[in-house]
Design a protein around this motif. Sequence first.
Motif, short mmCIF file in Angstrom:
data_model
loop_
_atom_site.label_atom_id
_atom_site.label_comp_id
_atom_site.label_asym_id
_atom_site.label_seq_id
_atom_site.Cartn_x
_atom_site.Cartn_y
_atom_site.Cartn_z
N LEU A 193 36.86 41.25 43.52
CA LEU A 193 35.91 42.27 43.96
C LEU A 193 34.55 41.90 43.38
N ILE A 194 33.54 41.85 44.23
CA ILE A 194 32.20 41.42 43.82
C ILE A 194 31.22 42.56 43.99
N ARG A 195 30.50 42.86 42.93
CA ARG A 195 29.38 43.81 43.00
C ARG A 195 28.19 43.05 43.56
N VAL A 196 27.75 43.41 44.75
CA VAL A 196 26.73 42.65 45.46
C VAL A 196 25.35 42.90 44.84
N LEU A 252 33.08 46.92 67.54
CA LEU A 252 32.47 48.00 66.75
C LEU A 252 33.49 49.08 66.43
N PRO A 253 33.29 49.83 65.34
CA PRO A 253 32.20 49.71 64.36
C PRO A 253 32.43 48.53 63.43
N MET A 254 31.35 48.04 62.85
CA MET A 254 31.44 46.92 61.92
C MET A 254 30.31 47.03 60.90
N VAL A 255 30.56 46.40 59.75
CA VAL A 255 29.52 46.24 58.74
C VAL A 255 29.04 44.80 58.84
N LEU A 256 27.77 44.61 59.17
CA LEU A 256 27.21 43.27 59.29
C LEU A 256 27.12 42.59 57.93
N GLY A 257 26.78 41.30 57.96
CA GLY A 257 26.58 40.56 56.72
C GLY A 257 27.68 39.56 56.47
N VAL A 258 27.34 38.26 56.53
CA VAL A 258 28.36 37.22 56.39
C VAL A 258 28.23 36.45 55.07
N GLU A 259 27.30 36.86 54.21
CA GLU A 259 27.12 36.15 52.93
C GLU A 259 26.57 37.13 51.90
N ALA A 260 27.03 36.97 50.68
CA ALA A 260 26.57 37.84 49.59
C ALA A 260 26.69 37.07 48.28
N ALA A 261 25.96 37.56 47.30
CA ALA A 261 26.07 36.99 45.95
C ALA A 261 26.03 38.13 44.95
N GLY A 262 26.82 38.00 43.90
CA GLY A 262 26.88 39.07 42.91
C GLY A 262 27.80 38.68 41.77
N THR A 263 28.28 39.68 41.04
CA THR A 263 29.14 39.42 39.90
C THR A 263 30.56 39.94 40.17
N VAL A 264 31.53 39.18 39.66
CA VAL A 264 32.93 39.56 39.82
C VAL A 264 33.22 40.76 38.94
N GLU A 265 33.68 41.85 39.55
CA GLU A 265 33.90 43.09 38.80
C GLU A 265 35.38 43.40 38.60
N ALA A 266 36.24 42.97 39.52
CA ALA A 266 37.68 43.23 39.39
C ALA A 266 38.45 42.10 40.06
N LEU A 267 39.71 41.96 39.64
CA LEU A 267 40.55 40.86 40.10
C LEU A 267 41.81 41.37 40.75
N GLY A 268 42.24 40.69 41.80
CA GLY A 268 43.55 40.94 42.36
C GLY A 268 44.61 40.19 41.57
N HIS A 269 45.87 40.47 41.88
CA HIS A 269 46.98 39.83 41.18
C HIS A 269 46.90 38.31 41.32
N GLY A 270 47.10 37.63 40.19
CA GLY A 270 47.18 36.18 40.20
C GLY A 270 45.86 35.46 40.04
N VAL A 271 44.78 36.19 39.87
CA VAL A 271 43.46 35.55 39.73
C VAL A 271 43.15 35.33 38.25
N ASP A 272 42.60 34.19 37.92
CA ASP A 272 42.25 33.83 36.55
C ASP A 272 41.31 34.89 35.96
N ILE A 273 41.71 35.46 34.83
CA ILE A 273 40.96 36.55 34.21
C ILE A 273 39.57 36.11 33.77
N SER A 274 39.37 34.80 33.57
CA SER A 274 38.07 34.31 33.11
C SER A 274 36.98 34.49 34.16
N LEU A 275 37.35 34.77 35.40
CA LEU A 275 36.34 34.99 36.44
C LEU A 275 35.62 36.33 36.30
N THR A 276 36.18 37.24 35.53
CA THR A 276 35.55 38.55 35.37
C THR A 276 34.13 38.41 34.82
#
Length: 326
Positions: free
Chosen positions: A31-34, A57-81
Amino acid sequence: MRAIQLNRFGGPEVLDVVEMPKPEPQAGEVLIRVHAAGVNFFEVLMRGDCYAVTPQLPMVLGVEAAGTVEALGHGVDISLTGTPVAAPLFASKRPFGGYADYVTIDASLAVPLPDALSFEDATALMVQGLTAFHLLRQSPPTGKSVLVTAAAGGVGSLLVQLAKRQAASTVVAVAGSRAKLDLAQSLGADAAVDHSTSDWPARVREAAGGAGVDIIYDIVGGSMTAASLQALAPGGELVFAALGRYAISAADLEAMITRNQSLRGFALLPLLSTDGLRASMSQLFHLAAGGQLAVTQGGRYPLDQANEAHRLLEERRSTGKVVLIP
């Protein structure tokens, strides 16, 4: 969270600010905080149902974003937080949704940012940076004269620089105002030509030594394509990268054949594997972070002013990258 939703096709006013649930990262996702979301001209076309593909439609536009990793799904390296990352949504299973406070993406697609690279600059080096990068990989400019259309835009401003880095013999920039031409030359273009003048193809030929350019990187399409063919040398190559704006006639193609010219199509997504995507983005990020590639920012708008960002692009008033800041 807030998001910009498209519920009906039309002008910039149809972009609605809505509240929706914050997404939950699934297994293998982050999960990325944009902090910055890129705005692209093809999204302007989508909003008006003028793109090559009509979105559902309906849709949310936007195909690219940058931000900080705020939460992880199962199996993701915790160091990415907490890691600053780029999220190339266009390459994911959910290719839209960037105009929002949060996005989720497969962790394997989230590319860490160098310390010296801003979130805004990272957005410019995804769709637009990768387009410039792969255009030159598909049709290398080394030792050749090249024409870059929309040379002060997000793709064009990067193409000018990367073509010079790859030792193009002459880079001719085409744009529609003195300020845009000056920007292209400040980025390394050898010559700059205003396409609002009727004889601009002749000026391009002159800048390239008389016969015309060896390669045209056409990222504009429409009537610009046929006009630019007048500046293409015999045996030259037109690389067409303006998906949805194809306007080459049978007569144009016949003329190309008689001049031994070639037409090459360009579509970015089929060229991207996960590993190749990460490698290309990392290369672009480090060039920019090291001061070897200048990113031109064309406008920063709060998320709830996405309509104004679209209006800027639609009226062709922008140079470089336009971003939304949630």
